[in-house]
Scaffold this active site. Structure first.
Site, PDB file in Angstrom:
ATOM      1  N   ASP A  27      -1.236  -0.081   5.313  1.00  0.00           N
ATOM      2  CA  ASP A  27      -0.489   1.176   5.097  1.00  0.00           C
ATOM      3  C   ASP A  27       0.043   1.653   6.441  1.00  0.00           C
ATOM      4  OD1 ASP A  27       0.432   3.540   3.683  1.00  0.00           O
ATOM      5  OD2 ASP A  27      -1.180   4.631   4.663  1.00  0.00           O
ATOM      6  N   SER A  28       0.917   2.654   6.386  1.00  0.00           N
ATOM      7  CA  SER A  28       1.444   3.238   7.619  1.00  0.00           C
ATOM      8  C   SER A  28       0.383   4.029   8.380  1.00  0.00           C
ATOM      9  CB  SER A  28       2.609   4.169   7.275  1.00  0.00           C
ATOM     10  OG  SER A  28       2.159   5.187   6.398  1.00  0.00           O
ATOM     11  N   TYR A  59       6.317   6.286   7.524  1.00  0.00           N
ATOM     12  CA  TYR A  59       7.337   5.322   7.114  1.00  0.00           C
ATOM     13  C   TYR A  59       8.364   5.974   6.179  1.00  0.00           C
ATOM     14  CZ  TYR A  59       4.830   1.068   8.684  1.00  0.00           C
ATOM     15  OH  TYR A  59       4.238   0.077   9.428  1.00  0.00           O
ATOM     16  N   CYS A  90       0.932   0.916   0.406  1.00  0.00           N
ATOM     17  CA  CYS A  90       1.913   1.903   0.829  1.00  0.00           C
ATOM     18  C   CYS A  90       3.103   1.760  -0.123  1.00  0.00           C
ATOM     19  CB  CYS A  90       2.332   1.605   2.265  1.00  0.00           C
ATOM     20  SG  CYS A  90       3.701   2.613   2.856  1.00  0.00           S
ATOM     21  N   GLU A 168      -2.660  13.300   6.965  1.00  0.00           N
ATOM     22  CA  GLU A 168      -2.947  12.728   8.295  1.00  0.00           C
ATOM     23  C   GLU A 168      -3.664  13.754   9.182  1.00  0.00           C
ATOM     24  OE1 GLU A 168      -2.297   9.638   9.782  1.00  0.00           O
ATOM     25  OE2 GLU A 168      -1.550   8.782   7.902  1.00  0.00           O
ATOM     26  N   CYS A 200       2.604   7.959  -3.591  1.00  0.00           N
ATOM     27  CA  CYS A 200       2.399   7.720  -2.156  1.00  0.00           C
ATOM     28  C   CYS A 200       0.901   7.678  -1.988  1.00  0.00           C
ATOM     29  CB  CYS A 200       3.004   8.853  -1.331  1.00  0.00           C
ATOM     30  SG  CYS A 200       2.529   8.792   0.418  1.00  0.00           S
ATOM     31  N   HIS A 202      -0.955   8.383   0.375  1.00  0.00           N
ATOM     32  CA  HIS A 202      -1.561   9.526   1.057  1.00  0.00           C
ATOM     33  C   HIS A 202      -1.914  10.654   0.064  1.00  0.00           C
ATOM     34  CE1 HIS A 202      -0.045   7.759   4.796  1.00  0.00           C
ATOM     35  NE2 HIS A 202      -0.687   8.690   5.482  1.00  0.00           N
TER      36      HIS A 202
HETATM   37  N1  DGL Z   1       1.260   6.064   2.354  1.00  0.00           N
HETATM   38  C1  DGL Z   1       2.588   5.622   2.325  1.00  0.00           C
HETATM   39  C2  DGL Z   1       3.188   5.556   0.945  1.00  0.00           C
HETATM   40  O1  DGL Z   1       2.501   5.304   0.028  1.00  0.00           O
HETATM   41  C3  DGL Z   1       3.538   6.071   3.376  1.00  0.00           C
HETATM   42  C4  DGL Z   1       3.592   7.460   3.833  1.00  0.00           C
HETATM   43  C5  DGL Z   1       4.465   7.518   5.066  1.00  0.00           C
HETATM   44  O2  DGL Z   1       4.149   6.829   6.032  1.00  0.00           O
HETATM   45  O3  DGL Z   1       5.470   8.249   5.023  1.00  0.00           O
HETATM   46  O4  DGL Z   1       4.338   5.699   0.737  1.00  0.00           O
END
Ligand code: DGL
Length: 276
Positions: A27-28, A59, A90, A168, A200, A202
């Site tokens: 993941d990012s 990302y 991600c 984060e 996402c 996150h």
């Molecule tokens: N966790 C990631 C996703 O599922 C990326 C979040 C990010 O880095 O903007 O899209």
């Protein structure tokens, strides 16, 4: 006269079976830990390597080409470490780079969009909301994946980029997160969605806050849970070896150690700083 049959050779008890190749989870940043946690629960004895590209998070605000480049670099690093399967934990990277990864790698690659879309189709009564990063929303990956299964479902996609920073930052359960969630989710509630995809990885970190805002009439699809189920289906049962969990980050390892430790509720050992 008794005949002698050749018995098949038994493995010597002195030679332990070699451990399975680790699953690489990428993941990012810390968001993919939501997927990591579910996979670790489903396959408690399987070695896992988690890679968070903390030097380049987020990302979601970057172009698809840039995200594809970052993702291919991360995959190459994990392949060098001997992974037997790659989980792109991600959505943004999955939406941008899954076909490139699947055509360039010889190991199985699992993304998070398809399992989330399938779960949404199974649950919905016809109106699905998807919250995701700008990149994922722009790609329309969820609308496509859902319509591939059932073109009659109404899909409303909406970007919720601040959720990434709140996760984060470790601010998932603050009044700030609650207010941001109200702003992002009200238009979807006004559109009468019956199912909300956390598109996402996150976002499950903010699940309590999101649930509080949407109430109990809207069902949540967590792509972390649905992806772990796909990994389990692909791997089969867990082996018996010791489960080594290795964590790799591209920057700020002490920050990762703190946030990941709080989220996973355990000490983060085997943490390395790497350059992709
Ligand atoms: N966790 C990631 C996703 O599922 C990326 C979040 C990010 O880095 O903007 O899209």
């Amino acid at each position: 006269m008794p005949t002698r049959t050749r018995s098949s050779p038994r493995p010597s008890p002195l030679v332990p079976a070699s451990p399975p190749a680790p699953i690489g989870i990428f993941d990012s940043g810390v968001g993919g830990l939501t997927v990591f946690r579910e996979i670790a629960r489903a396959l408690p004895h399987h070695p896992l390597i988690y890679l968070g590209d903390s030097a380049r998070v987020p990302y979601g605000t970057k172009s698809a080409d840039t995200v594809t480049g970052f993702t291919l670099q991360a995959a190459a690093h994990l392949i060098e470490r001997g992974i037997g399967m790659l989980v792109v934990a991600c959505n943004t990277a999955t939406a941008a780079a899954l076909p490139s990864l699947q055509s360039s790698l010889t190991i199985p690659v699992i993304g998070v969009v398809e399992p989330g879309a399938r779960a949404a189709v199974e649950q919905t009564r016809g109106r699905v909301g998807v919250i995701a990063t700008e990149g994922t929303v722009r790609s329309k990956a969820y609308t496509r994946a859902i319509h591939n299964i059932d073109p009659n479902i109404e899909v409303i996609e909406s970007a919720a980029p601040l959720f990434v920073s709140l996760a984060e930052e470790g601010w998932a359960n603050t009044h700030v997160a609650r207010e941001v969630a109200e702003i992002y989710l009200e238009p979807l509630l006004d559109a009468n969605i019956d199912t909300l995809v956390l598109g996402c990885t996150h976002y499950p970190i903010l699940r309590d806050t999101i649930e509080h805002v949407i109430g109990d009439k809207v069902m949540i699809v967590d792509s972390a849970e649905t992806t772990a189920a796909s990994v389990l289906a692909a791997i089969g049962t867990s082996s018996n070896g010791a489960a080594k969990h290795t964590f790799l980050v591209t920057d700020a390892e002490e920050r990762f150690r703190r946030i990941a430790g709080e989220f996973l509720e355990r000490a983060i050992e085997h943490l390395e700083l790497v350059t992709l």
